[in-house]
Design a protein around this motif. Structure first.
Motif, PDB file in Angstrom:
ATOM      1  N   MET A   1       0.796  -1.208  -0.052  1.00  0.00           N
ATOM      2  CA  MET A   1       0.006   0.190   0.110  1.00  0.00           C
ATOM      3  C   MET A   1       0.806   1.339  -0.079  1.00  0.00           C
ATOM      4  N   LYS A   2       0.649   2.230  -0.904  1.00  0.00           N
ATOM      5  CA  LYS A   2       1.390   3.276  -0.994  1.00  0.00           C
ATOM      6  C   LYS A   2       1.029   4.349  -0.121  1.00  0.00           C
ATOM      7  N   ILE A   3       1.694   5.007   0.856  1.00  0.00           N
ATOM      8  CA  ILE A   3       1.237   5.846   1.804  1.00  0.00           C
ATOM      9  C   ILE A   3       1.380   7.284   1.237  1.00  0.00           C
ATOM     10  N   GLU A   4       0.359   8.115   1.094  1.00  0.00           N
ATOM     11  CA  GLU A   4       0.422   9.579   0.775  1.00  0.00           C
ATOM     12  C   GLU A   4       0.418  10.340   1.937  1.00  0.00           C
ATOM     13  N   PHE A   5       1.700  11.137   2.356  1.00  0.00           N
ATOM     14  CA  PHE A   5       1.960  11.763   3.332  1.00  0.00           C
ATOM     15  C   PHE A   5       1.451  13.138   3.082  1.00  0.00           C
ATOM     16  N   ALA A   6       1.009  14.005   4.375  1.00  0.00           N
ATOM     17  CA  ALA A   6       0.631  15.189   4.101  1.00  0.00           C
ATOM     18  C   ALA A   6       1.932  16.108   4.018  1.00  0.00           C
ATOM     19  N   PRO A   7       1.672  17.403   3.062  1.00  0.00           N
ATOM     20  CA  PRO A   7       2.894  18.070   3.013  1.00  0.00           C
ATOM     21  C   PRO A   7       3.295  18.945   4.166  1.00  0.00           C
ATOM     22  N   LYS A   8       4.628  19.270   4.133  1.00  0.00           N
ATOM     23  CA  LYS A   8       5.066  20.070   5.337  1.00  0.00           C
ATOM     24  C   LYS A   8       4.697  21.379   5.581  1.00  0.00           C
ATOM     25  N   ASP A   9       4.338  22.115   4.319  1.00  0.00           N
ATOM     26  CA  ASP A   9       3.824  23.396   4.362  1.00  0.00           C
ATOM     27  C   ASP A   9       2.192  23.638   4.481  1.00  0.00           C
ATOM     28  N   VAL A  10       1.720  22.702   5.468  1.00  0.00           N
ATOM     29  CA  VAL A  10       0.430  22.773   5.756  1.00  0.00           C
ATOM     30  C   VAL A  10       0.231  24.077   6.528  1.00  0.00           C
ATOM     31  N   PRO A  11      -0.976  24.994   6.054  1.00  0.00           N
ATOM     32  CA  PRO A  11      -1.074  26.113   6.671  1.00  0.00           C
ATOM     33  C   PRO A  11      -1.407  25.761   8.389  1.00  0.00           C
ATOM     34  N   LEU A  12      -1.213  26.709   9.307  1.00  0.00           N
ATOM     35  CA  LEU A  12      -1.470  26.796  10.714  1.00  0.00           C
ATOM     36  C   LEU A  12      -2.843  26.391  10.953  1.00  0.00           C
TER      37      LEU A  12
ATOM     38  N   PHE B   1     -14.871   1.049  10.354  1.00  0.00           N
ATOM     39  CA  PHE B   1     -14.462   2.145   9.605  1.00  0.00           C
ATOM     40  C   PHE B   1     -13.100   2.513   9.565  1.00  0.00           C
ATOM     41  N   HIS B   2     -13.047   3.627   8.728  1.00  0.00           N
ATOM     42  CA  HIS B   2     -11.535   4.042   8.307  1.00  0.00           C
ATOM     43  C   HIS B   2     -11.628   5.160   7.368  1.00  0.00           C
ATOM     44  N   ALA B   3     -10.491   6.136   7.588  1.00  0.00           N
ATOM     45  CA  ALA B   3     -10.720   7.253   6.834  1.00  0.00           C
ATOM     46  C   ALA B   3      -9.236   7.634   6.590  1.00  0.00           C
ATOM     47  N   ARG B   4      -8.455   8.508   7.175  1.00  0.00           N
ATOM     48  CA  ARG B   4      -7.268   9.129   6.792  1.00  0.00           C
ATOM     49  C   ARG B   4      -6.666   9.303   8.337  1.00  0.00           C
ATOM     50  N   GLY B   5      -5.106   9.450   8.189  1.00  0.00           N
ATOM     51  CA  GLY B   5      -4.418   9.797   9.497  1.00  0.00           C
ATOM     52  C   GLY B   5      -4.156  11.160   9.585  1.00  0.00           C
ATOM     53  N   VAL B   6      -3.376  11.549  10.549  1.00  0.00           N
ATOM     54  CA  VAL B   6      -2.951  12.978  11.030  1.00  0.00           C
ATOM     55  C   VAL B   6      -2.012  13.416  10.022  1.00  0.00           C
ATOM     56  N   PHE B   7      -0.786  12.717   9.854  1.00  0.00           N
ATOM     57  CA  PHE B   7       0.135  12.986   9.117  1.00  0.00           C
ATOM     58  C   PHE B   7       0.154  12.299   7.627  1.00  0.00           C
ATOM     59  N   GLN B   8      -0.715  11.663   7.318  1.00  0.00           N
ATOM     60  CA  GLN B   8      -0.818  10.897   6.074  1.00  0.00           C
ATOM     61  C   GLN B   8      -2.260  10.636   5.740  1.00  0.00           C
TER      62      GLN B   8
ATOM     63  N   SER C   1      -3.643   8.016   3.745  1.00  0.00           N
ATOM     64  CA  SER C   1      -4.131   6.812   3.237  1.00  0.00           C
ATOM     65  C   SER C   1      -4.943   5.851   4.118  1.00  0.00           C
ATOM     66  N   PHE C   2      -4.472   6.021   5.629  1.00  0.00           N
ATOM     67  CA  PHE C   2      -5.395   5.292   6.343  1.00  0.00           C
ATOM     68  C   PHE C   2      -5.476   6.030   7.864  1.00  0.00           C
ATOM     69  N   GLY C   3      -6.289   5.845   8.556  1.00  0.00           N
ATOM     70  CA  GLY C   3      -6.627   6.002   9.920  1.00  0.00           C
ATOM     71  C   GLY C   3      -7.946   6.228  10.511  1.00  0.00           C
ATOM     72  N   LEU C   4      -8.378   6.860  11.484  1.00  0.00           N
ATOM     73  CA  LEU C   4      -9.397   7.045  12.046  1.00  0.00           C
ATOM     74  C   LEU C   4      -9.774   8.632  12.124  1.00  0.00           C
ATOM     75  N   LEU C   5      -9.212   9.232  11.400  1.00  0.00           N
ATOM     76  CA  LEU C   5      -9.745  10.863  11.214  1.00  0.00           C
ATOM     77  C   LEU C   5     -10.712  10.949  10.148  1.00  0.00           C
ATOM     78  N   PRO C   6     -11.860  11.673  10.048  1.00  0.00           N
ATOM     79  CA  PRO C   6     -12.606  11.701   9.054  1.00  0.00           C
ATOM     80  C   PRO C   6     -12.060  12.432   7.664  1.00  0.00           C
ATOM     81  N   TYR C   7     -12.597  12.200   6.810  1.00  0.00           N
ATOM     82  CA  TYR C   7     -12.138  12.914   5.368  1.00  0.00           C
ATOM     83  C   TYR C   7     -12.789  14.469   5.487  1.00  0.00           C
ATOM     84  N   ARG C   8     -12.127  15.114   4.751  1.00  0.00           N
ATOM     85  CA  ARG C   8     -12.722  16.706   4.726  1.00  0.00           C
ATOM     86  C   ARG C   8     -13.693  16.538   3.706  1.00  0.00           C
ATOM     87  N   LYS C   9     -14.947  16.160   3.924  1.00  0.00           N
ATOM     88  CA  LYS C   9     -16.026  16.171   3.325  1.00  0.00           C
ATOM     89  C   LYS C   9     -16.826  17.088   3.738  1.00  0.00           C
ATOM     90  N   PRO C  10     -17.688  17.906   2.989  1.00  0.00           N
ATOM     91  CA  PRO C  10     -18.811  18.795   3.422  1.00  0.00           C
ATOM     92  C   PRO C  10     -19.854  18.204   4.062  1.00  0.00           C
TER      93      PRO C  10
END
Length: 704
Positions: free
Chosen positions: A1-12, A262-269, A271-280
């Motif tokens: 499984m390829k992990i898509e990491f969050a970019p380092k320059d995410v706004p505060l 259930f699953h969604a995304r992680g804190v720093f990536q 691809s997987f985790g228990l944080l919900p997706y950013r969906k309206p």
């Protein structure tokens, strides 16, 4: 499984939004059991007074949740909830005014996995409910069992949550001054199992309790549909009629809560985790349905109002679906809760048609059942081996916490006497673990441990005799992730320890914290396992006669952080406490090395000095155990990830004993001398046997 990491320059701002949602998910999933464990843990520490004082407060305040709770406006208005709202984002849409002179029952649909829209709109002030509907106070109903968790009950009451029972709703709806809006996720826990992206299913056909409640108190009904509620999490395929769905629905009936996988995304990536997706999420509040107060509504009146409510909810969905990306040909689906059972039975390949008279048609149906091939003996044994290992892993990870939560829960049920009796026994029996424990030969000889042994397989090799007239300290290396070799060899009789070393009683030492957890403590003691503290080991080596062998995993939790296939390193260089103890008690030292212990799990190992390694070290010191990022194989496939260890051989070599004199107060030089003798003996043991178990002649044991 390829992990898509969050970019380092995410706004505060986006980082703060993620943090806000993370704390909410953590609170929803883990805070209650943590609070329960903390409450009981404090009772057995010098901070016991905190739990006692809280118990008094709890007794005085017990009825508050069912009497409107204790909503704190300051906490509901924190900027934290603004960040949570903006994460998705969540929007509250008003379609009609609600007169504050009346009380209301707001039916929220769909439930989703974590009722995200309901919490953000009606518990906290982030989306402007008070400004849109001035004069109304909203209260979200939640399962009553959460209000039986100490500390956590206060936390959720501060946000305006109240128990989803008749008394709580009745208290608010019976107020003649009006201005109360009781929000009910009508589909409840069963509806969460249908919370898949793209699903527009509500369980409403047989849900009429809230209709009766509204009629008895003259509270107006308001349908609410939250577009996007089902989009923020993915869920494992659990279609109706599947075995997974059947298990989930039966567990829901027993426990009162559903268990969607259930699953969604992680804190720093992503691809997987228990944080919900950013969906309206867009929550649309419909027009009120005026309800006339009827103390004893008839079934016909209930059905008529229920049908009207369903019609209004369907109309609300149809009017607004085009605004929120729902196709024109998609419509709201209403289902009955037992619909799942009907589908399950209809999927079976046989049918039963009853006939008058005898039961011959039933027997005929049984004869027509499809014949399933019985698994071969070898396959059946392999299945039993996997199950035996899995049960032990689950017990190791979850039995203590699960038993603690169950004990607290039983205090709040008709079974409270059982919980009270066990608690009394726990207090009476508190010192038993450090006074030799309560070994059970019956438990140590269970057949399940032979299946456990054969799964890897695990072998115990004796190199020298041990005299029953002496006591011993076994130094076990390496720790591995779960000490499978140590447990199987010294916590059970599966590998024949008592036959190989007659007259010697092994006692495997493990974290003392495990013996503060109900049920788990008794389970561990039955295998001859004891706390790894001075009092416990002192009792075994000086007040329990001779023939005792205390098995200490010397590297401890810190060593598990270096556990990975191919690693041959032990944490021993600065571990001298067990040497001093052996000298003080005159107990002989026995080095033990387990080849293959590190091969049964794969682990992400962070280099020393990195931020992640620092976090692991800090948590290890704080919690007493190391938070390893490990994985094995899945339950049904060796190619998938899971918590089942890989089937790799583990061979445990018991080395030659080092005779140790009794020295009441050994000097540091004497301790260092025997420590160096022990290291040399362990290294020789490793070098002598390494080539027999797949290692190269050039392999060296690294002492850290």
């Amino acid at each position: 499984m390829k992990i898509e990491f969050a970019p380092k320059d995410v706004p505060l701002d986006r980082r703060l939004q993620t943090a806000a949602v993370l704390q909410w998910v953590f609170s929803f999933l883990a805070l209650a059991p943590i609070c329960i464990v903390l409450y009981f843990y404090l009772l057995f520490t010098r901070f016991w007074l905190i739990s006692v004082l809280y118990s008094i407060w709890w007794f005085v305040d017990y009825d508050t949740p069912s009497q409107g709770g204790r909503k704190v406006s300051f906490l509901c208005g924190l900027r934290l909830w603004e960040y949570m709202k903006e994460y998705f984002p969540i929007k509250l849409v008003k379609t009609a005014d609600l007169d504050p002179r009346y009380n209301y029952v707001l039916g929220f649909h769909p439930h989703g996995v974590l009722v995200t829209g309901a919490f953000t709109n009606f518990c906290v002030y982030a989306t402007g409910f008070r400004q849109m509907f001035p004069g109304l106070n909203s209260y979200l109903l939640m399962l009553p069992l959460w209000f039986r968790a100490p500390f956590f009950r206060d936390y959720i009451m501060w946000a305006g949550l109240i128990p989803s029972d008749k008394d709580s709703a009745k208290y608010l709806l019976s107020r003649k001054e009006g201005g109360n809006a009781v929000v009910i996720a009508v589909g409840g826990a069963p509806e969460a199992l249908d919370a898949h992206p793209g699903a527009y299913i509500v369980l409403l056909n047989n849900k009429k309790g809230f209709i009766k409640l509204a009629m008895e108190h003259g509270a107006h009904l308001v349908p609410i549909y939250s577009f996007g509620e089902n989009e923020v999490f993915d869920q494992v395929d659990n279609r109706r009629g599947s075995w997974l769905r059947w298990i989930q629905e039966n567990l829901q009936r027993i426990m009162g809560i559903s268990l969607p996988l259930f699953h969604a995304r992680g804190v720093f990536q992503y691809s997987f985790g228990l944080l919900p997706y950013r969906k309206p999420i867009n929550t649309v509040v419909g027009k009120p349905i005026r309800v006339k107060k009827t103390d004893r509504p008839t079934m016909e009146e209930l059905d008529a109002l229920h049908s009207l409510y369903m019609e209004e909810l369907s109309t609300l969905f149809e009017e607004h679906k085009g605004h929120y990306g729902v196709d024109e040909d998609v419509h709201l689906t209403f289902r009955h809760f037992i619909y799942a059972l009907l589908i399950y039975w209809s999927d079976l390949t046989w049918s039963y048609e009853p006939s008058s008279g005898s039961g011959s048609s039933f027997l005929s149906a049984l004869q027509d059942l499809p014949s399933a091939p019985w698994p071969s003996r070898s396959k059946m044994e392999k299945h039993l081996q996997v199950i035996s290992v899995l049960q032990w892993v689950i017990c190791f990870l979850a039995l203590g916490v699960a038993a603690t939560v169950s004990l607290i829960y039983m205090f709040c049920t008709d079974c409270w006497v059982i919980a009270a009796m066990y608690t009394a026994w726990l207090i009476f029996d508190w010192n038993t673990p450090k006074e030799g424990g309560r070994r059970s030969s019956w438990v140590r000889n269970w057949t399940v441990w032979t299946y456990f042994r054969d799964y890897f397989p695990i072998r115990l090799i004796k190199t020298h005799n041990l005299l029953p007239s002496r006591n011993y300290i076994f130094g076990y290396h390496p720790h591995g992730i779960f000490c499978f070799g140590a447990f199987c060899n010294f916590g059970t009789e599966a590998t024949g320890f008592s036959k190989k070393f007659p007259g010697i009683k092994p006692s495997l030492a493990t974290l003392a914290g495990n013996f503060r957890l109900p049920v788990l403590r008794d389970y561990l003691m039955s295998g001859g396992i004891c706390p790894v503290n001075k009092n416990s080991i002192d009792y075994l080596l000086s007040r329990n006669g001779t023939g005792n062998a205390v098995v200490i995993v010397v590297g401890g939790a810190a060593e598990s952080l270096d556990s990975a296939p191919g690693m041959n390193s032990v944490t021993l260089k600065n571990r001298k406490g067990f040497i001093r103890l052996a000298l003080q008690k005159g107990s002989d030292l026995v080095p033990v090395y387990s080849f293959g212990e590190n091969d049964v799990y794969k682990q992400i190992i962070f280099e020393e000095g990195t931020w992640w390694r620092l976090v692991q070290r800090r948590l290890q010191k704080l919690l007493g155990f190391a938070p390893c990022l490990f994985h094995g194989c899945g339950l049904f496939s060796s190619d998938s990830w899971g918590i089942v260890p890989y089937s790799k051989p583990i061979t445990t070599i018991v080395g030659e004993p080092i005779t140790v004199p009794k020295v009441e107060d050994p000097t540091q030089d004497v301790v260092d001398l025997y420590h160096s003798m022990y290291i040399k003996s362990l290294s020789n043991l490793f070098d002598e046997y390494k080539t027999r178990f797949g290692l190269k002649e050039s392999e060296v044991l690294h002492i850290q």
